[in-house]
Motif scaffolding. Structure first.
Motif, mmCIF file in Angstrom:
data_model
loop_
_atom_site.group_PDB
_atom_site.id
_atom_site.type_symbol
_atom_site.label_atom_id
_atom_site.label_comp_id
_atom_site.label_asym_id
_atom_site.label_seq_id
_atom_site.Cartn_x
_atom_site.Cartn_y
_atom_site.Cartn_z
ATOM 1 N N GLU A 128 25.755 -33.424 -19.750
ATOM 2 C CA GLU A 128 25.832 -33.331 -21.098
ATOM 3 C C GLU A 128 26.151 -34.830 -21.779
ATOM 4 O O GLU A 128 27.226 -35.127 -21.441
ATOM 5 N N GLY A 129 25.317 -35.269 -22.465
ATOM 6 C CA GLY A 129 25.672 -36.433 -22.922
ATOM 7 C C GLY A 129 25.014 -37.861 -22.458
ATOM 8 O O GLY A 129 24.926 -38.780 -23.250
ATOM 9 N N GLY A 130 24.517 -37.425 -21.293
ATOM 10 C CA GLY A 130 23.823 -38.690 -20.626
ATOM 11 C C GLY A 130 22.687 -39.116 -21.284
ATOM 12 O O GLY A 130 22.578 -40.366 -21.212
ATOM 13 N N GLU A 131 21.829 -38.327 -22.002
ATOM 14 C CA GLU A 131 20.823 -38.990 -22.764
ATOM 15 C C GLU A 131 21.149 -39.847 -23.957
ATOM 16 O O GLU A 131 20.390 -40.986 -24.260
ATOM 17 N N SER A 132 22.286 -39.638 -24.292
ATOM 18 C CA SER A 132 22.665 -40.704 -25.479
ATOM 19 C C SER A 132 23.034 -41.875 -25.046
ATOM 20 O O SER A 132 22.959 -42.973 -25.680
ATOM 21 N N LEU A 133 23.317 -42.112 -23.539
ATOM 22 C CA LEU A 133 23.604 -43.500 -23.131
ATOM 23 C C LEU A 133 22.057 -43.950 -22.662
ATOM 24 O O LEU A 133 21.923 -45.181 -22.868
ATOM 25 N N TYR B 39 13.055 -36.482 -22.861
ATOM 26 C CA TYR B 39 13.795 -37.062 -24.027
ATOM 27 C C TYR B 39 13.107 -38.471 -24.299
ATOM 28 O O TYR B 39 12.906 -38.382 -25.703
ATOM 29 N N LEU B 40 12.628 -39.201 -23.555
ATOM 30 C CA LEU B 40 11.936 -40.411 -23.824
ATOM 31 C C LEU B 40 10.856 -39.970 -24.481
ATOM 32 O O LEU B 40 10.166 -40.764 -25.300
ATOM 33 N N LEU B 41 10.066 -38.819 -24.183
ATOM 34 C CA LEU B 41 8.798 -38.568 -24.766
ATOM 35 C C LEU B 41 8.942 -38.316 -26.173
ATOM 36 O O LEU B 41 8.220 -38.656 -27.081
ATOM 37 N N GLU B 42 10.171 -37.575 -26.541
ATOM 38 C CA GLU B 42 10.469 -37.316 -27.838
ATOM 39 C C GLU B 42 10.998 -38.487 -28.904
ATOM 40 O O GLU B 42 10.478 -38.473 -29.829
ATOM 41 N N ARG B 43 11.485 -39.328 -27.974
ATOM 42 C CA ARG B 43 12.079 -40.679 -28.708
ATOM 43 C C ARG B 43 10.812 -41.510 -29.091
ATOM 44 O O ARG B 43 10.440 -42.196 -30.070
ATOM 45 N N PHE B 44 9.636 -41.252 -28.270
ATOM 46 C CA PHE B 44 8.483 -42.280 -28.203
ATOM 47 C C PHE B 44 7.570 -41.689 -29.669
ATOM 48 O O PHE B 44 7.149 -42.386 -30.564
ATOM 49 N N LEU C 253 8.880 -49.366 -25.651
ATOM 50 C CA LEU C 253 9.527 -49.158 -24.363
ATOM 51 C C LEU C 253 9.767 -47.996 -23.922
ATOM 52 O O LEU C 253 9.660 -47.351 -22.701
ATOM 53 N N ALA C 254 9.923 -46.808 -24.751
ATOM 54 C CA ALA C 254 10.101 -45.428 -24.484
ATOM 55 C C ALA C 254 8.740 -44.749 -23.895
ATOM 56 O O ALA C 254 8.693 -44.064 -22.785
ATOM 57 N N CYS C 255 7.563 -45.523 -24.516
ATOM 58 C CA CYS C 255 6.508 -45.174 -23.936
ATOM 59 C C CYS C 255 6.087 -45.596 -22.284
ATOM 60 O O CYS C 255 5.772 -44.610 -21.591
ATOM 61 N N LYS C 256 6.487 -46.752 -22.191
ATOM 62 C CA LYS C 256 6.436 -47.206 -21.027
ATOM 63 C C LYS C 256 7.265 -46.468 -19.948
ATOM 64 O O LYS C 256 6.867 -46.165 -18.679
ATOM 65 N N CYS C 257 8.583 -46.177 -20.179
ATOM 66 C CA CYS C 257 9.477 -45.537 -19.127
ATOM 67 C C CYS C 257 8.835 -44.311 -18.999
ATOM 68 O O CYS C 257 8.949 -43.605 -17.958
#
Length: 219
Positions: free
Chosen positions: A119-124, A182-187, A198-202
């Motif tokens: 928990e909290g790892g996604e914030s990093l 998480y990355l998909l949500e950020r994108f 960058l979120a899309c690429k990752c």
């Protein structure tokens, strides 16, 4: 210079031995030092120490200590992002820039150790995304006029964070459950072109690896 390097190596090795003998006490010392008020040089020192332990003896961190470490790093990273003038501080103070750079490297060590699934790892992960888009910060135009090295700093942070995110998304399959949704949500929600790109690429890198691993299991 050689004496300084030798002294640093002695400190790292001594701390490694202490970690083997007193893992709980060493973990608390790291957490308290990260959270305590201090200058950037002290923060760089404790981050380098943490990175060394994660690289060499990460198996000594029990689950409770892993959670404490992630919590401490999350608060530290959030504190840097919360500073309204963090970008100008990087442009103005070399030690602050070095601290941020060392924190990015420590986050990679946390990722390779598998701690970011906690928990909290996604914030990093988000911290790396945010630093990769400094040039799109509202402060950028003001800071770049005031400090000549601002543009080079933005480029360095962008390259450093993009490289680390690429390493995580292409090589660490244990983080797929963290990275992919998480990355998909950020994108999808991103209003920042660089961050979204960058979120899309990752996200694509993680998806490709998941597909490849799934296909290899079915063969």
């Amino acid at each position: 210079m050689q004496a300084s390097i030798k002294c640093k190596n002695y400190v790292l090795k001594t701390t490694e031995i202490l970690m083997e003998l007193m893992p709980h006490e060493c973990s608390l010392f790291i957490l308290k030092t990260i959270e305590a008020r201090g200058n950037e040089v002290q923060k760089v020192g404790i981050l380098n120490l943490t990175k060394h332990l994660l690289t060499h003896v990460n198996h000594l961190f029990e689950l409770e200590q892993q959670n404490l470490l992630i919590s401490g790093m999350k608060n530290f990273a959030d504190g840097i992002l919360a500073l309204a003038n963090h970008y100008s501080m990087m442009a103005q103070y070399p030690n602050f820039l070095n601290m941020v750079r060392t924190l990015v490297q420590t986050i990679l060590a946390l990722a390779t150790s598998g701690f970011l699934v906690l928990e909290g790892g996604e914030s990093l992960i988000d911290f790396l995304l945010q630093l990769s888009s400094l040039k799109w910060s509202p402060q950028y135009n003001v800071v770049v006029k005031k400090f000549k090295n601002a543009d080079s700093i933005a480029r360095e942070m962008e390259g450093l964070c993009e490289r680390n995110l690429t390493i995580v998304s292409t090589t660490i399959s244990a983080l797929d459950k963290v990275m992919f949704p998480y990355l998909l949500e950020r994108f999808v929600e991103s209003q920042n072109a660089q961050l979204g790109s960058l979120a899309c690429k990752c996200t694509a890198d993680v998806a490709v690896r998941i597909i490849e691993e799934t296909e290899s299991k079915n063969i």
